[in-house]
Design a protein around this motif. Sequence first.
Motif, PDB file in Angstrom:
ATOM      1  N   ILE A   1      -8.010   0.241  -3.771  1.00  0.00           N
ATOM      2  CA  ILE A   1      -7.720  -1.134  -3.582  1.00  0.00           C
ATOM      3  C   ILE A   1      -9.002  -1.998  -3.540  1.00  0.00           C
ATOM      4  O   ILE A   1      -9.929  -1.571  -2.994  1.00  0.00           O
ATOM      5  CB  ILE A   1      -6.779  -1.417  -2.362  1.00  0.00           C
ATOM      6  CG1 ILE A   1      -7.636  -0.983  -1.202  1.00  0.00           C
ATOM      7  CG2 ILE A   1      -5.508  -0.630  -2.555  1.00  0.00           C
ATOM      8  CD1 ILE A   1      -6.779  -1.956  -0.066  1.00  0.00           C
TER       9      ILE A   1
ATOM     10  N   GLU B   1      -6.651   3.622   2.569  1.00  0.00           N
ATOM     11  CA  GLU B   1      -6.838   2.452   1.565  1.00  0.00           C
ATOM     12  C   GLU B   1      -7.305   1.081   2.704  1.00  0.00           C
ATOM     13  O   GLU B   1      -8.345   0.317   1.966  1.00  0.00           O
ATOM     14  CB  GLU B   1      -5.532   2.216   1.221  1.00  0.00           C
ATOM     15  CG  GLU B   1      -5.125   3.420  -0.169  1.00  0.00           C
ATOM     16  CD  GLU B   1      -3.834   2.923  -0.593  1.00  0.00           C
ATOM     17  OE1 GLU B   1      -3.323   1.740  -0.653  1.00  0.00           O
ATOM     18  OE2 GLU B   1      -3.213   3.787  -1.419  1.00  0.00           O
ATOM     19  N   CYS B   2      -6.679   1.135   3.383  1.00  0.00           N
ATOM     20  CA  CYS B   2      -7.047  -0.132   4.199  1.00  0.00           C
ATOM     21  C   CYS B   2      -7.837  -0.100   5.502  1.00  0.00           C
ATOM     22  O   CYS B   2      -7.995  -1.131   6.289  1.00  0.00           O
ATOM     23  CB  CYS B   2      -5.654  -0.926   4.709  1.00  0.00           C
ATOM     24  SG  CYS B   2      -4.468  -1.182   3.496  1.00  0.00           S
TER      25      CYS B   2
ATOM     26  N   PRO C   1       0.845  -1.266   0.041  1.00  0.00           N
ATOM     27  CA  PRO C   1       0.141  -0.190   0.010  1.00  0.00           C
ATOM     28  C   PRO C   1       0.796   1.371  -0.005  1.00  0.00           C
ATOM     29  O   PRO C   1       1.786   1.395   0.521  1.00  0.00           O
ATOM     30  CB  PRO C   1      -0.852  -0.142   1.426  1.00  0.00           C
ATOM     31  CG  PRO C   1      -0.212  -1.175   2.138  1.00  0.00           C
ATOM     32  CD  PRO C   1       0.464  -2.104   1.076  1.00  0.00           C
TER      33      PRO C   1
END
Lengths: 149, 332
Positions: B302, B243-244, B222
């Motif tokens: 993502i 993103e996560c 990432p």
Amino acid sequence: MSSPFARSALKANTLMRAGGAPMKKSGGTSLNGDARNDLIKKVLFDAPARPPVRLSPEEMTRHETIERAWKLVRQQQKQEQTEGLARKFEMMRKANAELEATSAQLFKHSQTKERHAVFPRQLRTLTDTPPKQIWNYRQPAAATPATKA
Amino acid sequence: MSSVLRTQVLRTAVRSLATATRTQIQATPARLTVAARSYTSAAPASAPLKSNISTTSSAVVSSTKDLIINSQRIVAGAVVSRQPLILRDLTPFEKEYFVYQKNLERDHAAAFGAEFYFKKGSVAERRWKQQEAEKQAAASGASTTAGAKGSKSSSSKGAASEVPDEVTEEDRVAALEAKIQFNDRITDADRKNDVRSLERALARTLYLIVKKPRDQHAWQFPQGGVRVCENLQEATGRELSEECGSNMDLWFVGRVPIGHYQYNFPKEFVASSSTPTVKGAKVFFMKAHIFAGQVQVDNKEIVDFAWVTKQEMKDYVTPEYYEAVQDMLSDF
């Protein structure tokens, strides 16, 4: 671990034995005539020494070969570890050199250490088997992080 | 002269005292200390409190402009690792060697004072005598089978006569003793080969890689652009939470980047992008550990993730990317 009292008691006993005096049932210095103290003293001071290791020439060669193989394997493992660390360090050094050339501000921040940095308590010691709950897949906070304890 | 010396000594004493008390007061973990020390009114509310990202260098007005130096975007990447949870498996040679050493030690050990360690007539003493008899039988059984059979029959005869008392005593003691249950080293995630699980390959180091919604160069660590007036550590933390998801208890290993990777954008991307002056990117990787939680894909930047070992990463990322990043990663 031998107190002066016990040492003198032992000397007295050995002298008496050498002199041919029979060992008294209760011993010369057992507290209150308790036989357990004699047993403890016997285990601590009169225990037979470890017998010398006698190996035949074939057994000796076998043992030496095994020991050499073990040392060789350990040496190889340590060498691999050192090489891995050296590669990591080289990557880090190159990255920092690149960062220094790229941005002075970013580089300066990367080189200044956090003043009161401590190791996290969650760094786990390795065990033979995993715990009952292997991984904590904690639930996402529905509210803002500030409300979480 | 002496007064000057005295003031110097006093000053150093005061300084040392001050630092001692300061460290005493601020003995709390860095993460809590840092969060309390955030001076900015515009401190980002989405910043995860548990992480140890520094916020003291943020500007009062947080800018969202990307940092671009020499027509290269500066990008912060994250190498998030889940450290091993259990000791590694022993190699066959190691197992054999340990067995050999144990037998050698046992064969050449000093006499064991059983009458000292075991109470006369206790269950433990009986169990010890049984173990010794079995060991003798095993040792002599290898040499002469006839002798072993004779000794076995005699021992069984002896046992049979005392069976009623022994069994009840043994059962009573066994009932009191708690049986220790060990958990399996191979987990369900191992058996199902679930690459998204953090319970897989407990003896290995797992690294997080994410999948971008494109065909080529899909899998990578990432990463995201560093903003102006932001440092690498902050940028990495922000990108990871974007993103996560924020359901990860992360700890960043210092502020020093552990590796870098430079690449140029494809020509058609540069032509079609909003900033045609930017020709490529320079990624600086920051190291982090995950202690709890899991990745939550945002399905925008993502679409998938995996926790893989260094060797398994070869099957996901492109060969040139793997060659560039492999030296940062632990072999085991």
